[in-house]
Design a protein around this motif. Structure first.
Motif, mmCIF file in Angstrom:
data_model
loop_
_atom_site.group_PDB
_atom_site.id
_atom_site.type_symbol
_atom_site.label_atom_id
_atom_site.label_comp_id
_atom_site.label_asym_id
_atom_site.label_seq_id
_atom_site.Cartn_x
_atom_site.Cartn_y
_atom_site.Cartn_z
ATOM 1 N N LEU A 162 0.845 -1.153 -0.108
ATOM 2 C CA LEU A 162 -0.028 0.096 0.162
ATOM 3 C C LEU A 162 0.812 1.284 0.117
ATOM 4 O O LEU A 162 0.422 2.256 0.122
ATOM 5 N N ALA A 186 -8.537 -1.894 9.039
ATOM 6 C CA ALA A 186 -8.439 -1.502 7.615
ATOM 7 C C ALA A 186 -7.271 -0.609 7.322
ATOM 8 O O ALA A 186 -7.348 0.420 8.088
ATOM 9 N N ILE A 231 -5.476 1.767 4.294
ATOM 10 C CA ILE A 231 -6.280 1.982 2.935
ATOM 11 C C ILE A 231 -5.081 2.934 2.457
ATOM 12 O O ILE A 231 -4.576 3.923 3.026
ATOM 13 N N GLU A 276 -7.088 -1.469 -0.439
ATOM 14 C CA GLU A 276 -7.505 -1.528 0.997
ATOM 15 C C GLU A 276 -7.087 -2.983 1.412
ATOM 16 O O GLU A 276 -7.161 -3.874 0.754
ATOM 17 N N GLN A 326 -7.695 -5.568 4.751
ATOM 18 C CA GLN A 326 -8.563 -5.556 6.239
ATOM 19 C C GLN A 326 -7.873 -6.847 6.882
ATOM 20 O O GLN A 326 -7.826 -7.988 6.556
#
Length: 234
Positions: free
Chosen positions: A102, A153, A155, A162, A164
């Motif tokens: 991410l 989560a 993001i 995302e 989780q």
């Protein structure tokens, strides 16, 4: 034992307002419930303390992942999804590796259902450096893994992705491309399985305790999260 939150999934659909038949926990004695909650392994798969399947084992937990999709009810837009179950010994490391995809800065949503049996509350924190976030997550591994009323989560809005670790301790990744998440799962011996069923797709029970709730409050403070209404006001 702390407190339990029983969840029924009639016909494998999430319809909490629909009438449901008595579940497999309905007529259990305290001793039978204690024994069931004490069962941690199903074959080679080890559960955390957060959740247990139905007493009649409608879904037997096992390791693996499958592809799915999320459909936005308002717009009709679809988002590709990977859903995965990993044994307890692999779960935290796999989650931490998945969020590496991410980027260096991410947003956090801390989810809590400690005071509700039908919905959860979302608590937000924007723009946290990933190394700092991962350090906090490792410090609070106990509540993230073992509290059946806590989910989180991570993001990246720019990437529209995302990851989780939900209150059922399933790993769920949203947003294309999914290749990096797939590679991380396989590297942790979590393999694709189109036929896998998850514990959420049948009756199951969540478990928590006052100690874990206190740890959740500490995690909330460390992350500096705020509730959805306050976040929206900024």
């Amino acid at each position: 034992m702390g407190f339990l939150k029983r969840i029924l999934r009639p016909n494998s659909q999430e319809t909490p307002s629909a009438p449901v038949a008595p579940g497999s926990f309905e007529k259990l004695s305290d001793d039978e419930l204690q024994v069931h909650m004490g069962i941690k392994t199903y074959g080679a798969f080890e559960l955390t303390d957060a959740i247990r399947p139905s007493y009649d084992i409608q879904v037997s937990p096992r390791q693996g992942f499958r592809y799915d999709k999320y459909v936005d009810e308002a717009s009709g837009a679809t988002t590709p999804v990977i859903m995965a179950a990993a044994s307890k010994s692999l779960l935290m490391d796999t989650f931490l590796e998945m969020i590496d995809h991410l980027g260096n800065v991410a947003d956090v949503v801390l989810e809590t259902s400690h005071h509700s049996s039908s919905h959860h509350e979302d608590l937000y924190r924007e723009h946290i450096d990933l190394p700092v976030l991962k350090s906090i997550l490792m410090e609070f591994e106990d509540v993230l893994l073992n509290d059946g009323c806590t989910g989180i989560a991570i993001i990246n809005p720019a990437q529209q992705q995302e990851v989780q670790l939900d209150e059922h301790k399933l790993l769920i990744a949203y947003g294309a491309p999914l290749d990096g998440f797939r590679e991380t799962l396989i590297s942790q011996d979590v393999y694709p399985d189109d036929q896998i069923r998850f514990i959420t797709e049948a009756e199951h029970v969540h478990s928590s305790s006052e100690r874990l709730y206190d740890r959740f409050q500490q995690l909330k403070t460390r992350l500096g999260v705020e509730d959805e209404s306050n976040a929206a006001a900024w």
